[in-house]
Design an enzyme around this catalytic site. Structure first.
Site, PDB file in Angstrom:
ATOM      1  N   ASN A  26      15.654  51.776  66.319  1.00 45.93           N
ATOM      2  CA  ASN A  26      16.615  52.179  65.287  1.00 45.93           C
ATOM      3  C   ASN A  26      17.407  51.026  64.696  1.00 45.93           C
ATOM      4  OD1 ASN A  26      18.679  54.132  63.957  1.00 45.93           O
ATOM      5  ND2 ASN A  26      19.930  52.903  65.359  1.00 45.93           N
TER       6      ASN A  26
ATOM      7  N   TYR B 132      13.654  44.974  52.590  1.00 49.51           N
ATOM      8  CA  TYR B 132      13.844  46.204  53.360  1.00 49.51           C
ATOM      9  C   TYR B 132      12.682  47.183  53.142  1.00 49.51           C
ATOM     10  CZ  TYR B 132      16.431  50.299  55.136  1.00 49.51           C
ATOM     11  OH  TYR B 132      16.832  51.410  55.822  1.00 49.51           O
ATOM     12  N   ALA B 133      12.268  47.360  51.891  1.00 46.58           N
ATOM     13  CA  ALA B 133      11.169  48.278  51.591  1.00 46.58           C
ATOM     14  C   ALA B 133       9.873  47.794  52.223  1.00 46.58           C
ATOM     15  CB  ALA B 133      11.009  48.423  50.080  1.00 46.58           C
TER      16      ALA B 133
ATOM     17  N   LYS C 243      10.131  48.452  56.016  1.00 44.54           N
ATOM     18  CA  LYS C 243      10.057  49.874  56.349  1.00 44.54           C
ATOM     19  C   LYS C 243       8.674  50.456  56.073  1.00 44.54           C
ATOM     20  CE  LYS C 243      14.165  50.567  58.014  1.00 44.54           C
ATOM     21  NZ  LYS C 243      14.301  50.729  59.484  1.00 44.54           N
TER      22      LYS C 243
ATOM     23  N   ILE D 206      21.753  58.501  53.916  1.00 44.65           N
ATOM     24  CA  ILE D 206      22.533  58.913  55.080  1.00 44.65           C
ATOM     25  C   ILE D 206      23.869  58.177  55.051  1.00 44.65           C
ATOM     26  CG2 ILE D 206      22.619  59.109  57.589  1.00 44.65           C
ATOM     27  CD1 ILE D 206      20.377  60.758  56.298  1.00 44.65           C
TER      28      ILE D 206
END
Length: 271
Positions: free
Chosen positions: A91, A166-167, A170, A199
């Site tokens: 996480n 980040y993309a 991920k 979120i």
């Protein structure tokens, strides 16, 4: 259902705050013994204390997931303290946003290290206690499901402006998850990912209110933040508990026949 994870042991990285914190608490409430891991000791220690106050078992492991020996050390601590490993939740995360023409090598590789390399290392390090342990159980006719849950993002599915690093990371996590599912599925190991939409965490707070970490201002400009929220069919961000609930599902026996999947938790926002 109560005590779905009784006698199981879980590692949750980045569990001092936000989704990781709620995940650690939920797993503990279901009977798991939890290794709470974070780079920052104080918030992680608070999570451990809260679990113990509620009658659960937890230990603290502080460290930076990008360190080369992190995976080995946290796994050794887990086995030393609890003797087994059943659930692994990758996480830990951070964002270093920039438009692609301005993004530095350091910004790109730092995010890859946190979100993709670190989960790979930890899964590899866990092999003797997940894959090899399962082989022995199968030889004895024992069926026990172990779970790997990797945290991805909708950015890894459809991209996101200002997040080439980040993309990419991920998206890589999704590929990693699917390979683990293919290679380890026969050992009763379920590898799945959650892909979060908007979120409400410290990474998505209004930029004017957000923290500064390592000289980087977290958060999203208020105008952009409101634009994102307006596109969500449910017209609000998800909260950390709602995000963690998806991880709990994938960690529980309820998902024993779910493997190699990406659970999007996004309030219905698919575009």
């Amino acid at each position: 259902m109560k005590n779905m994870l009784e006698n199981q042991v879980a590692i949750v990285t980045g569990s001092g705050r936000g989704v990781g914190r709620e995940t650690a608490l939920m797993l503990a409430e279901q009977g798991a013994r939890v290794v709470v891991s974070d780079k920052d000791e104080a918030p992680a220690a608070e999570v451990v204390s809260e679990i113990k106050q509620k009658g659960g078992e937890a230990v603290l492991f502080c460290g930076d997931v990008t360190e080369a020996d992190f995976a080995k050390k946290i796994t050794e601590t887990t086995i030393s303290e609890f003797g087994r490993l059943d659930i692994l939740v990758n996480n830990a995360g951070l964002t270093l946003d920039n438009m692609i023409h301005n993004m530095t090598d350091e910004q790109f590789y730092t995010i890859l290290d946190i979100h993709l390399v670190a989960p790979f290392r930890l899964i590899r390090e866990a092999a003797p206690y997940m894959r090899d342990a399962a082989k022995e159980e199968i030889e004895q006719g024992i069926v026990h499901h172990r779970k790997i849950i990797n945290v991805s993002s909708v950015a890894g599915i459809r991209g996101n402006v200002g997040q080439a690093n980040y993309a990419s990371a991920k998206a890589g996590v999704i590929g990693l998850t699917k390979v683990v599912a293919l290679e380890w599925g026969k050992f009763n190991i379920n590898a799945n990912a959650v892909a979060f939409g908007f979120i409400d965490t410290r990474l998505t707070k209004p930029k004017e209110e957000a923290e500064v970490i390592a000289g980087v201002q977290l958060g999203i400009p208020e105008k952009v933040r409101n634009m994102f929220i307006d596109k969500i069919p449910q017209k609000r961000p998800g909260d950390a508990k709602e995000a963690a609930a998806g991880i709990l599902y994938l960690a529980s026996p309820l998902s024993n026949y779910v493997n190699g999947q990406v659970l999007q938790i996004n309030g219905g926002s698919y575009t």
